[in-house]
Design an enzyme around this catalytic site. Structure first.
Site: not given
Length: 627
Positions: A399, A526, A528
């Protein structure tokens, strides 16, 4: 439908989320479909505008909901996909009731907490409990975590709602687990049960009686303490579950199983579980728990962030790194670096801190630059990206990390010294990063580009595409308001920066790579959020592999990890990475400079060690389901 309510007492942050997730893991191991609901008794509509320092990470779901980080625990533990309604807040409930009042649904009655608010809570729970979270099958068990502690004024409407709810769904369908702290004062050296007794007494005063009391403690609790809690809290000894601090939260479901939780829930909720047909889920947990204990070789990753004083601000990032490290048989050594301390201003104001943070950065095996907002620390992130690019250090940007990498490249390779983002300098002559007009409405809450969206890979070879398994596109979760200015894309590509992923319209840049670098990858999304213990996120896996000089070997094997090797503990004497045996070419053949200009040793002194990670009941999929 069966319901398990998890409440907390004495203090907040006692571990209700892990306990609730562990209940789900145990029941899922018995072949039951499980869903979860997190109740946050704050008046905010969602977690989107929370400060990372106050509430930790904002977790994003597929549908774009910004929710509490505990829902990330649920998704990782249970390997399910939750929705915005799985997170209940006081703000959502009051908004719903007020909207009904405005449309006349209450027929002119006086709208009150009881019955209108409490009814709305019960109806919400019943509705969401029926929503599928894995495939199309409806859940059989719903686990509800009530945030905060019993006695908080904010949570009283929810406590009253569940007092009524237990009669609404009947006793055989409702179970209450109360998580309480059993402190161990240093002055006495023995566990104290009074706080737990008081907490249970207050819970009973609200009309709820615990079926299970989960005692959290620093050290294991003796049988005499367990019997004392049983006597004074009016529960059987088998209903007191003792969970002490463990080296890894992988062990929590296993310890709960040893305490007979499955047998108790089977009888209490009439689940009719066939104990002889247990799935292999818990065996996978045992394998993962054993591997976290046996892995010794370390990989040191520096996280250059803006909110490093509170590690929960990067909860999912840390978990994704742990998943990837464990997959390649490495113990993760995390070093948190405050990005503002890498800036030149710090060199003049606090030179000792400046050199200390730069030493940490240079000593690491790889660098991760996570997301964030605002101008503070941005120049430090940019300088970290520059050092990684110039010194061939593996880097993953996420990001804001992608935006920092693009700005750095424009300044130092294109010669645009005033290149910047309009978030920091709205009047910059070279706006490399600009805001997206449709998401800039003047409000902050819920106005970003949120949720799962498609990223299309460009033609041609790409490391990150190979890590995903060479699909044409992937779907990942987003949370951003700014994007790379498409006017500068061709100039950046001429100097070696490759935009290998875009949105479906090919106007928004999603992934960058650098040619001739061991691993310099940044994503606007993102990754994750979709990482799982048995399905590590490909960008994170690439960072760890590059950091241990095994990325080329992994790619040569077709980006495949062996399911057997992922589930079995591997010997630390082996020199190969898990699932990578047989590969011949190594990144060690590259001449990578590792000594910075100020002469730093190659160690990870002063770092923070972490090995806690979640497990899931899913199979092994190196592409992490991104197909």
């Amino acid at each position: 439908m069966k319901y398990i309510l998890v409440t907390g007492g004495v203090i907040s942050g006692v571990g209700k989320g892990v306990i609730a997730s562990s209940f789900g893991t145990l029941l899922k191991s018995c072949g039951l479909d499980v869903t979860s609901i997190k109740i946050d008794p704050y008046i905010n509509i969602d977690a989107g505008t929370f400060s990372p320092y106050e509430h930790g990470e904002v977790y994003v779901l597929d549908d774009g909901a910004e929710v509490d980080l505990d829902l990330g625990n649920y998704e990782r533990f249970l390997d399910v996909t939750l929705h915005r309604d799985n997170n209940i807040t006081t703000g959502k409930i009051y908004k719903l009731v007020i909207e009904k009042e405005r449309t006349g649904e209450y027929l002119g009655k006086t709208v009150q907490v009881v019955p209108h608010i409490t009814d709305a809570i019960q109806e919400w729970v019943e509705r969401v409990a029926q929503t599928p979270v894995q495939g199309s099958s409806k859940p059989q068990v719903c686990i509800v975590e009530l945030g905060g502690t019993i006695g908080d004024i904010e949570g009283m409407p929810f406590v009253e709602a569940f007092r009524q709810f237990q009669f609404r769904v009947k006793r055989e369908n409702f179970c209450l687990a109360h998580v309480s702290l059993v402190p161990l004062p240093k002055a006495t050296g023995e566990p104290k049960t009074k706080p737990t007794q008081s907490s249970v007494r207050e819970l009973r005063g609200c009309g709820l009686s615990p079926d299970l009391i989960v005692c959290r403690s620093e050290k294991p609790i003796g049988l005499e303490v367990k019997e004392k809690i049983s006597n004074f809290c009016h529960v059987g000894p088998d209903q007191v579950i003792c969970i002490h601090d463990l080296n890894s939260i992988y062990h929590v479901p296993l310890l709960m199983e040893q305490n007979g939780v499955i047998e108790y829930l089977n009888e209490r909720l009439q689940l009719n579980i066939d104990m002889s047909k247990r799935t292999k889920c818990l065996q996978q947990w045992r394998d993962l728990a054993r591997r976290t204990e046996t892995v010794r070789r370390e990989v040191c990753i520096a996280v250059v962030g803006k909110y490093t004083k509170f590690t929960d601000s990067y909860a999912s990032v840390v978990k994704a790194l742990q998943h990837a490290a464990l997959a390649v048989n490495r113990k993760l050594e995390l070093v948190f670096i405050e990005s503002c301390l890498l800036e030149e201003e710090t060199l003049h104001s606090e030179p000792s801190k400046y050199h200390k943070e730069w030493q940490k950065l240079c000593d690491s095996h790889g660098i991760l630059v996570p997301g964030g907002f605002g101008s503070r620390g941005m120049e430090g992130k940019i300088r970290a990206c520059q050092w990684a690019r110039e010194n061939q250090k593996p880097l993953l940007g996420i990001c804001l990390g992608l935006q920092a990498a693009v700005i750095e490249f424009a300044r130092n390779k294109l010669g645009l010294k005033d290149a910047n983002t309009t978030e920091i300098d709205p009047n910059t002559a070279n706006a490399l990063v600009i805001d997206m007009p449709e998401h800039h409405t003047g409000q902050l809450g819920g106005t970003m580009r949120l949720g799962k969206r498609i990223t299309v890979f460009s033609d041609g070879p790409s490391v990150i595409r190979q890590l995903y398994g060479n699909p044409k596109s992937v779907q990942e979760r987003h949370r951003h308001r700014y994007e790379v200015n498409p006017k500068y894309v061709h100039l950046l590509e001429e100097q070696g920066m490759r935009f290998v992923g875009t949105d479906v319209d090919k106007t928004r840049m999603e992934i960058i790579e650098l040619s001739g670098h061991p691993y310099f990858v940044a994503t606007q999304y993102h990754p994750e959020y979709l990482s799982r213990p048995l399905k590590p996120s490909p960008p994170f896996l690439g960072l760890i592999l590059a950091s241990v000089d095994r990325l080329n070997q992994y790619i040569q094997r077709g980006c495949r990890l062996s399911p057997r090797q992922l589930s079995d503990a591997s010997s630390d004497e082996e020199d190969s990475v898990v699932g990578l045996a047989g590969a011949t070419k190594s990144l060690s053949s590259l001449k990578i400079p590792i000594t910075p200009t100020n002469g730093i040793s190659k160690s990870c002194n002063g770092s923070i060690s972490t090995s806690d990670s979640e497990g899931a009941c899913g199979g092994v999929d190196p592409t992490n389901g991104h197909k």
